[in-house]
Design a protein around this motif. Structure first.
Motif, short mmCIF file in Angstrom:
data_model
loop_
_atom_site.label_atom_id
_atom_site.label_comp_id
_atom_site.label_asym_id
_atom_site.label_seq_id
_atom_site.Cartn_x
_atom_site.Cartn_y
_atom_site.Cartn_z
N PHE A 397 0.81 -1.22 0.00
CA PHE A 397 0.00 0.00 0.00
C PHE A 397 0.85 1.28 0.00
N LYS A 398 2.08 1.16 -0.41
CA LYS A 398 2.99 2.30 -0.28
C LYS A 398 2.65 3.44 -1.23
N ASN A 399 2.04 3.17 -2.38
CA ASN A 399 1.74 4.22 -3.37
C ASN A 399 0.26 4.57 -3.42
N LEU A 400 -0.41 4.43 -2.29
CA LEU A 400 -1.85 4.71 -2.23
C LEU A 400 -2.12 5.82 -1.19
N PRO A 401 -1.83 7.06 -1.54
CA PRO A 401 -1.95 8.14 -0.55
C PRO A 401 -3.39 8.51 -0.19
N LEU A 402 -4.37 8.16 -1.04
CA LEU A 402 -5.76 8.54 -0.80
C LEU A 402 -6.58 7.42 -0.18
N LEU A 403 -5.92 6.38 0.26
CA LEU A 403 -6.63 5.22 0.79
C LEU A 403 -7.47 5.59 2.01
N ARG A 404 -8.74 5.12 1.99
CA ARG A 404 -9.65 5.40 3.10
C ARG A 404 -10.03 4.13 3.86
N ILE A 405 -10.38 3.07 3.14
CA ILE A 405 -10.79 1.82 3.78
C ILE A 405 -10.08 0.66 3.11
N VAL A 406 -9.49 -0.20 3.94
CA VAL A 406 -8.90 -1.46 3.48
C VAL A 406 -9.51 -2.57 4.33
N ASN A 407 -10.27 -3.42 3.72
CA ASN A 407 -10.94 -4.50 4.45
C ASN A 407 -10.15 -5.79 4.23
N LEU A 408 -9.47 -6.24 5.28
CA LEU A 408 -8.68 -7.47 5.25
C LEU A 408 -9.28 -8.55 6.12
N ARG A 440 -11.68 -2.73 14.60
CA ARG A 440 -11.35 -1.83 13.50
C ARG A 440 -10.13 -1.01 13.85
N ILE A 441 -9.41 -0.61 12.84
CA ILE A 441 -8.28 0.27 13.01
C ILE A 441 -8.62 1.57 12.33
N ARG A 442 -8.79 2.67 13.07
CA ARG A 442 -9.16 3.95 12.49
C ARG A 442 -7.92 4.83 12.41
N THR A 443 -7.74 5.47 11.27
CA THR A 443 -6.60 6.33 11.05
C THR A 443 -7.04 7.60 10.39
N THR A 444 -6.12 8.55 10.26
CA THR A 444 -6.45 9.78 9.57
C THR A 444 -6.65 9.53 8.08
N THR A 445 -5.95 8.55 7.52
CA THR A 445 -5.99 8.30 6.09
C THR A 445 -6.76 7.04 5.76
N ALA A 446 -6.63 6.03 6.55
CA ALA A 446 -7.25 4.75 6.20
C ALA A 446 -7.84 4.08 7.41
N THR A 447 -8.84 3.24 7.15
CA THR A 447 -9.44 2.39 8.16
C THR A 447 -9.18 0.95 7.76
N PHE A 448 -8.39 0.25 8.56
CA PHE A 448 -8.06 -1.15 8.27
C PHE A 448 -8.97 -2.04 9.10
N LEU A 449 -9.73 -2.91 8.42
CA LEU A 449 -10.59 -3.89 9.09
C LEU A 449 -9.84 -5.22 9.10
N THR A 450 -9.56 -5.73 10.30
CA THR A 450 -8.65 -6.87 10.42
C THR A 450 -9.24 -8.07 11.14
N SER A 451 -10.51 -8.06 11.47
CA SER A 451 -11.09 -9.16 12.24
C SER A 451 -11.14 -10.44 11.43
N GLY A 452 -11.22 -11.58 12.15
CA GLY A 452 -11.39 -12.86 11.48
C GLY A 452 -10.16 -13.41 10.82
N ASN A 453 -8.96 -12.99 11.28
CA ASN A 453 -7.71 -13.53 10.75
C ASN A 453 -7.03 -14.41 11.79
N ASN A 454 -5.92 -15.02 11.40
CA ASN A 454 -5.20 -15.92 12.30
C ASN A 454 -3.93 -15.24 12.84
N TRP A 455 -4.13 -14.08 13.46
CA TRP A 455 -2.97 -13.34 13.95
C TRP A 455 -2.24 -14.13 15.03
N MET A 456 -0.95 -14.32 14.84
CA MET A 456 -0.10 -15.05 15.80
C MET A 456 0.63 -14.06 16.69
N CYS A 457 0.38 -14.13 17.98
CA CYS A 457 1.00 -13.22 18.93
C CYS A 457 2.18 -13.93 19.60
#
Length: 551
Positions: A397-408, A440-457
């Motif tokens: 996502f490095k070249n996406l300056p106008l990104l508002r929502i990314v649903n992952l 949800r992850i809220r940011t000034t530029t983008a909102t990343f939706l990250t639920s339902g993944n297999n995040w390993m802590c």
């Protein structure tokens, strides 16, 4: 005596006043009656009328409602009758209505229309007969007239009004429209025939030389005449959704030179070339949703240079050839959800330089490369949820300056990367006050939706954990942090990654075993207590059995 005479005089005076007042009221009533006879016509019950009787709106009215208005409808320009019980229109139904411009009789029980009933409107521009029981247009239909005799008459003939521009016959049971009737509608610009029982688009539709919008959706169309594609229509909008069309003849350039919107969704198309739109270079909206398309070729959209919205969702697409969108630089919205796409190459979306919305959700994508969206600099909304993505390159996502929502959400991602959440200038996205809603992850530029993944802590997320906690704004305050909910190991399941201590993010098996026991301590205590109780019970039973045998 004098007092009694005075009382009698007073009573007589009062009676005289009452008689005079009553006579005056009677005279006033007669004058009001005369004035009311000259007063404007009052609107009937369940109807609304304008003061000049130019607009009349009736709802849930009786079958003979038009008769009550017939003497006063000479000035009417707009008549709307809805949800009435009108079942037939006779030749004399609309006598003396020469100024009528808009006529609406909808959601009634009308099935019989006399031949000349609608030929008395020389100024008619708008005709709405939707949601009735009309079956055939242009062929004789038997119905019972007002004298209870069976008569044979044609359904409405539109040839009398050259000003007619809008005709709505949707929601009926029409199976066929004769060429005579279609020729009579040659001045019509908007024709709605949706929700009928039409089986075929024949050559008669080529007679609609002034038509701009044609709606044939929700019918039973299986075949389109070859002459329809070779006609010289001025169509701007064509809607053929919810039919059984397998192939549309190639629309020649002179037949679709003005075509801007086309909807062929919910049909049986097996390939995009079968839509026959290769010459429709001015089309801006194309809907191919819910068909049986399995492949997007590099030549499918190469001539649609003005395309702005494309919907190919809910098909059977398995792959997209490189260069499929190289000539669609004006495309702004792309919907490819609910398909079977497994892989996206670096150059698949290379030509979409104006795209703002891309929906790739509910596919089978497993990997997103670093340069997949490299040229989509105007991208604002990216939907990748419901796939099988297990890895996204760090600088995707490095070249996406106008990104508002990314649903992952609802993928198989295990490790987050800090570079996902960085803007092209390197500024941390989460540089505002903390604003977190569930997962949800809220940011000034983008909102990343990250639920339902297999995040390993574990140790693999230590770098991201250290980086996210170290982010501060210009005032030195901690910024809002992305909410990554742990999936494994089990003793961290359901916890926010950034609320864990760094010491607990380990890959040591002994460490995991120790915390596993501590985390499940109460379960171990309960199971131990149950086992001890069971042993005590068995021992007591054995002692009782031994005593019984000793006796």
């Amino acid at each position: 005596m004098k007092s009694s005479k005075i009382c009698n005089n007073i009573v007589a005076l009062i009676c005289l006043v009452l008689v005079l007042s009553r006579s005056e009221s009677m005279l006033a009533g007669k004058s009001d009656h005369v004035e009311n006879s000259k007063a404007p016509f009052r609107c009937l019950r369940k109807c609304l009328c304008s003061g000049d009787m130019e607009t009349i709106l009736c709802e849930y009215s009786p079958p003979d409602i038009i008769k009550h208005f017939q003497a006063k409808l000479g000035a009417a320009k707009r008549l709307s009758i809805r949800n009435s019980k009108i079942d037939q229109l006779y030749n004399d139904t609309f006598n003396n209505m020469l100024l009528m411009a808009e006529l609406t009789i909808t959601r009634s029980y009308m099935y019989g229309i006399a031949e000349k009933s609608l030929q008395q409107f020389p100024r008619l521009t708008h005709l709405d007969l939707s949601f009735n029981k009309i079956e055939i247009v242009g062929k004789p239909v038997s119905f019972m007239d007002k004298h209870f005799n069976w008569a044979v008459a044609h359904l409405p003939n539109f040839m009398t009004s050259k000003l007619l521009r809008y005709v709505d016959l949707s929601g009926n049971s029409i199976r066929h429209i004769s060429q005579e009737q279609l020729y009579g509608m040659k001045y019509v610009q908007h024709l709605n025939l949706s929700s009928n029982n039409i089986l075929r688009i024949d050559s008669g539709y080529t007679l609609l030389m002034g038509l701009k919008e044609l709606d044939l959706s929700y019918n039973r169309i299986t075949e389109v005449d070859v002459k329809f594609g070779a006609s010289q229509l001025l169509l701007e909008e064509l809607y053929l959704s919810h039919n059984y069309i397998r192939k549309i003849p190639t629309l020649e350039y002179f037949s679709c030179a003005h075509l801007e919107r086309m909807d062929v969704s919910f049909n049986d198309l097996h390939e995009i070339m079968s839509v026959g739109i290769s010459h429709c270079s001015n089309i801006k909206y194309l809907n191919l949703e819910n068909n049986k398309i399995s492949l997007i070729k590099d030549s499918d959209f190469q001539f649609l240079t003005e395309l702005e919205i494309l919907n190919v969702a809910r098909n059977q697409i398995k792959s997209i050839q490189n260069g499929s969108f190289d000539f669609n630089s004006k495309l702004q919205e792309l919907y490819i959800s609910d398909n079977s796409i497994t892989h996206i190459d670096d150059f698949t979306f290379f030509g979409l330089k104006s795209a703002t919305i891309m929906d790739l959700s509910k596919n089978r994508i497993t990997f997103v490369a670093e340069n997949t969206f490299n040229k989509n600099v105007w991208l604002c909304y990216l939907y990748l949820h419901g796939n099988k993505v297990h890895h996204i390159a760090p600088k995707t996502f490095k070249n996406l300056p106008l990104l508002r929502i990314v649903n992952l959400s609802d993928n198989l991602l295990t490790t987050p990367y800090s570079s996902w959440f960085l803007s092209p200038s390197g500024e941390f996205y989460f540089n505002v006050t903390e604003l977190k809603v569930e997962e949800r992850i809220r940011t000034t530029t983008a909102t990343f939706l990250t639920s339902g993944n297999n995040w390993m802590c574990d140790c693999s997320t230590k770098d991201f954990h250290r980086w996210a906690l170290g982010q501060t704004n210009s005032s030195g305050q901690a910024t809002a942090s992305p909410r990554i909910v742990c999936y494994s190991p089990s003793f961290h399941s359901g916890k926010n990654l950034l609320k864990l201590e760094a010491a607990k993010l380990s890959c040591d098996t002994m460490f995991h075993a120790k915390y596993f026991i501590l985390y499940h301590k109460r379960y171990f205590l309960m199971s131990t207590l149950i086992i001890l109780t069971l042993v005590a019970y068995l021992r007591k039973a054995a002692l009782a059995k031994r005593r019984f045998h000793n006796l």
